[in-house]
Design a protein around this motif. Structure first.
Motif, PDB file in Angstrom:
ATOM      1  N   VAL A  57       9.088   1.192   2.101  1.00 30.80           N
ATOM      2  CA  VAL A  57      10.388   1.391   2.732  1.00 30.80           C
ATOM      3  C   VAL A  57      11.000   0.018   2.972  1.00 30.80           C
ATOM      4  N   SER A  63       3.075   3.208   3.143  1.00 36.02           N
ATOM      5  CA  SER A  63       2.325   2.217   2.362  1.00 36.02           C
ATOM      6  C   SER A  63       0.949   2.764   1.996  1.00 36.02           C
ATOM      7  N   LYS A  64       0.438   3.675   2.806  1.00 31.99           N
ATOM      8  CA  LYS A  64      -0.881   4.252   2.510  1.00 31.99           C
ATOM      9  C   LYS A  64      -0.845   5.232   1.346  1.00 31.99           C
ATOM     10  N   ALA A  95       6.803   3.207   7.908  1.00 34.15           N
ATOM     11  CA  ALA A  95       6.475   2.203   6.883  1.00 34.15           C
ATOM     12  C   ALA A  95       4.966   2.142   6.656  1.00 34.15           C
ATOM     13  N   ASN A  96       4.218   2.198   7.751  1.00 33.61           N
ATOM     14  CA  ASN A  96       2.749   2.154   7.622  1.00 33.61           C
ATOM     15  C   ASN A  96       2.210   3.373   6.894  1.00 33.61           C
ATOM     16  N   GLN A 106       5.570   2.545  -5.429  1.00 36.02           N
ATOM     17  CA  GLN A 106       5.041   1.221  -5.636  1.00 36.02           C
ATOM     18  C   GLN A 106       4.222   1.148  -6.918  1.00 36.02           C
ATOM     19  N   VAL A 107       3.574   2.265  -7.252  1.00 32.70           N
ATOM     20  CA  VAL A 107       2.656   2.261  -8.382  1.00 32.70           C
ATOM     21  C   VAL A 107       3.346   2.867  -9.602  1.00 32.70           C
ATOM     22  N   PHE A 117      12.967  -6.960   2.698  1.00 31.45           N
ATOM     23  CA  PHE A 117      13.359  -5.570   2.632  1.00 31.45           C
ATOM     24  C   PHE A 117      14.447  -5.285   1.616  1.00 31.45           C
ATOM     25  N   HIS A 176      -2.596  -1.473  -9.466  1.00 29.17           N
ATOM     26  CA  HIS A 176      -2.290  -0.048  -9.681  1.00 29.17           C
ATOM     27  C   HIS A 176      -3.462   0.881  -9.373  1.00 29.17           C
ATOM     28  N   GLU A 200      -0.512  -7.628   9.212  1.00 25.00           N
ATOM     29  CA  GLU A 200      -0.098  -6.240   9.318  1.00 25.00           C
ATOM     30  C   GLU A 200      -1.009  -5.340   8.489  1.00 25.00           C
ATOM     31  N   PHE A 258       1.886  -3.814   0.832  1.00 25.16           N
ATOM     32  CA  PHE A 258       3.139  -3.626   1.542  1.00 25.16           C
ATOM     33  C   PHE A 258       3.407  -4.887   2.345  1.00 25.16           C
ATOM     34  N   ASN A 276      -2.847  -2.853   0.045  1.00 26.65           N
ATOM     35  CA  ASN A 276      -2.048  -2.135  -0.936  1.00 26.65           C
ATOM     36  C   ASN A 276      -0.690  -2.759  -1.153  1.00 26.65           C
ATOM     37  N   ARG A 335       8.551   1.745  12.023  1.00 28.99           N
ATOM     38  CA  ARG A 335       7.340   0.984  11.714  1.00 28.99           C
ATOM     39  C   ARG A 335       6.184   1.924  11.333  1.00 28.99           C
TER      40      ARG A 335
END
Lengths: 341, 184
Positions: free
Chosen positions: A191, A185-186, A181-182, A211-212, B56, B125, B43, B51, B49, A178
């Motif tokens: 994941v 994401s930053k 994953a956090n 992601q980008v 999954f 983006h 969360e 997530f 952003n 977890r």
């Protein structure tokens, strides 16, 4: 040889590396707005770009039986969405199985390359060479400002998703998924676990991807993902070491029990297989079990997925029949006997 | 579907999480979702952003759709109330169609609705400018433009230095380069 049958670099943590490039043809609407005639046209146009190249094979994907389509997704050769769709679609495969071009997935073309272990750069080179082949023959949708124009704006820019599948039993045992994953994401990475639980039930397999896609170059994305997954791997190895030092006896017992079950059970369902896979793979990586490579376990896992079993069996099976066939398949692959095919 | 908190606005943000096997889901409007996020009910990272806690693995492109859908839903539509509705010349879609589908209708939509798309793209983006690779034809074009730019600068300094021979040479070079790039 498909990716899972070959031992890759740093296979103790890195299971596979994958690149997907989203491309579209100018002058055609995107996938959901195409009639059947346009779908056929696009398939033929993309196919013609590979004409005369003996390295690639054309597959009329929508004409395949369902089990075969789903099995291709279970092997990670195509996406699950692509496998489930029933409208006209096709695939082009390289003879070594590393590259597959999905025609009419969400985008007109998705070039995928997948290689074993830590090999993002090599996977990118493979995908880029196919991309070059396409762009020399086809009119690819591109804009100087927005980059490659894709069906979904989330893929604009490079249109590239790079991902690394990692085996992280140590991180799972330490309860670190977890947090991971956090943190990811930053920094623009995500994941995903096999079933979403992030536990041994997923085989401790996690896919880390960017992601980008806009405002970053392909090289930057790959180098960032390589750096970050390298750090995750270091941490994972440290967790494993700690686990072995702290309670080696119990760990050894767990690994050996799982190994015993894999060798002698007569019925295994998918969920149990994932958990046994994780324990035995960890045992192999820590040197507790000798004589089998990680690639053998990856092969056992992939070749025992439901549609794969049914494809090899040649027809539909009940869940109980599959559990039987799965146990048999595992035993046969573990004992090293080669399959009839 | 109405927001389950205020029961007034349309729900546009759908949140689902699974913690130790316990599922929790929320259907909220943009305002209530923002309040919930500030209170820490969602969360960390959700909406900021993109997530998404659950959903999954199988396809890295998959949750991008959901992200786009919710971001799009939150956005108010420029020109939504004007009577004349702009349509894409290639696929015929209106921006409202695209909003409902959560995706563009064709490559041309990005040009037709460039203005409408910009805030969404920037939110996803963090930028609206591509810096990566390009198809070979565009790459050649790009290189040519850069070359023209350099030659123009050289020409300027040649004229300034009264080096007319060099200037004439540069002018010819530029002429042929421009001819090529116009033909493209």
């Amino acid at each position: 040889m498909t990716w899972y049958e070959t031992k890759g670099r740093d296979s103790d943590v890195f299971v596979s590396s994958r690149i997907r490039l989203a491309r579209n043809l100018n002058d055609y609407p995107f996938e959901g707005r195409l009639d059947d005639a346009s779908r056929r046209e696009i398939i033929n146009k993309v196919r013609s770009a590979f004409e005369g190249d003996g390295e690639y094979r054309f597959v009329d994907f929508s004409a395949l039986p369902e089990n075969e389509r789903i099995a291709a997704a279970e092997e990670h050769k195509v996406s699950p969405e692509f496998a489930r769709g029933t409208a006209a679609r096709a695939a082009i495969e390289s003879s070594d199985g590393a590259v597959s071009v999905m025609i009419l997935e969400e985008d007109h073309v998705r070039i995928q390359s997948i290689l074993p272990g830590k090999s993002l750069k090599e996977a990118y080179d493979r995908a880029a060479s196919v991309d070059g082949k396409l762009d020399s023959k086809l009119n690819i949708a591109y804009d100087d400002k927005l980059g490659y124009l894709t069906h979904c704006p989330t893929n604009l820019g490079t249109g590239m998703r790079a991902s690394v599948m990692m085996f992280l039993p140590g991180t799972v045992a330490a309860g670190g998924i977890r947090t991971l994953a956090n943190q990811l994401s930053k920094i623009g990475l995500t994941v995903r676990g096999m079933s979403g639980e992030g536990s041994a039930a997923d085989g401790c397999l996690f896919q880390i991807s960017n992601q980008v896609t806009l405002g970053v170059t392909e090289e930057e994305t790959i180098s960032k993902l390589s750096d970050v997954t390298g750090k995750i791997a270091e941490q994972e190895r440290a967790f494993r070491k700690k686990l072995a030092e702290k309670d080696g006896e119990r760990l050894n017992d767990r690994v050996m029990r799982a190994y015993g079950t894999l060798m002698y059970a007569t019925m295994i369902d998918t969920k149990e297989l994932f958990s046994l896979y994780a324990d035995v793979r960890l045992g192999v990586c820590l040197g507790l079990i000798e004589g089998i490579g990680t690639e053998k376990l990856d092969t056992i896992l992939i070749r025992s997925m439901p549609a794969m079993l049914m494809r090899d069996h040649g027809g539909n099976m009940t869940p109980a029949e599959r559990d039987h066939a799965r146990a048999e398949n595992v035993r046969r692959l573990l004992s090293g006997a080669s399959r009839e095919d | 579907m109405l927001c389950e908190r205020c029961k007034k606005n349309e729900a546009t943000v759908f949140y689902r999480e699974s913690v130790n096997g316990k599922e929790r889901s929320l259907s909220l409007c943009a305002d209530c979702a923002e309040k919930a996020r500030k209170k820490g009910e969602l969360e960390d990272g959700f909406m900021k952003n993109g997530f998404f806690g659950g959903g999954f693995f199988d396809d890295p492109f998959a949750d991008a759709d959901k992200l786009f859908g919710s971001l799009f839903g939150v956005k108010s539509l420029p020109g939504a109330k004007t009577e004349k509705v702009k349509k894409c010349s290639l696929c015929g879609a209106t921006f409202r169609d695209l909003m409902n589908e959560g995706k563009a209708g064709c490559p041309e939509c990005y040009r037709t609705f460039a203005e409408e798309f910009a805030p969404t793209i920037s939110r996803i983006h963090g930028t609206t400018s591509h810096v990566g690779g390009a198809p070979s034809a565009f790459r050649r074009n790009r290189e040519q433009k850069e070359k023209i730019h350099t030659l123009e600068a050289e020409l300027k300094s040649a004229v300034k230095e009264e080096n007319y021979e060099r200037a004439a040479q540069l002018r010819d070079e530029l002429r042929s380069l421009r001819g090529e790039s116009e033909a493209r």
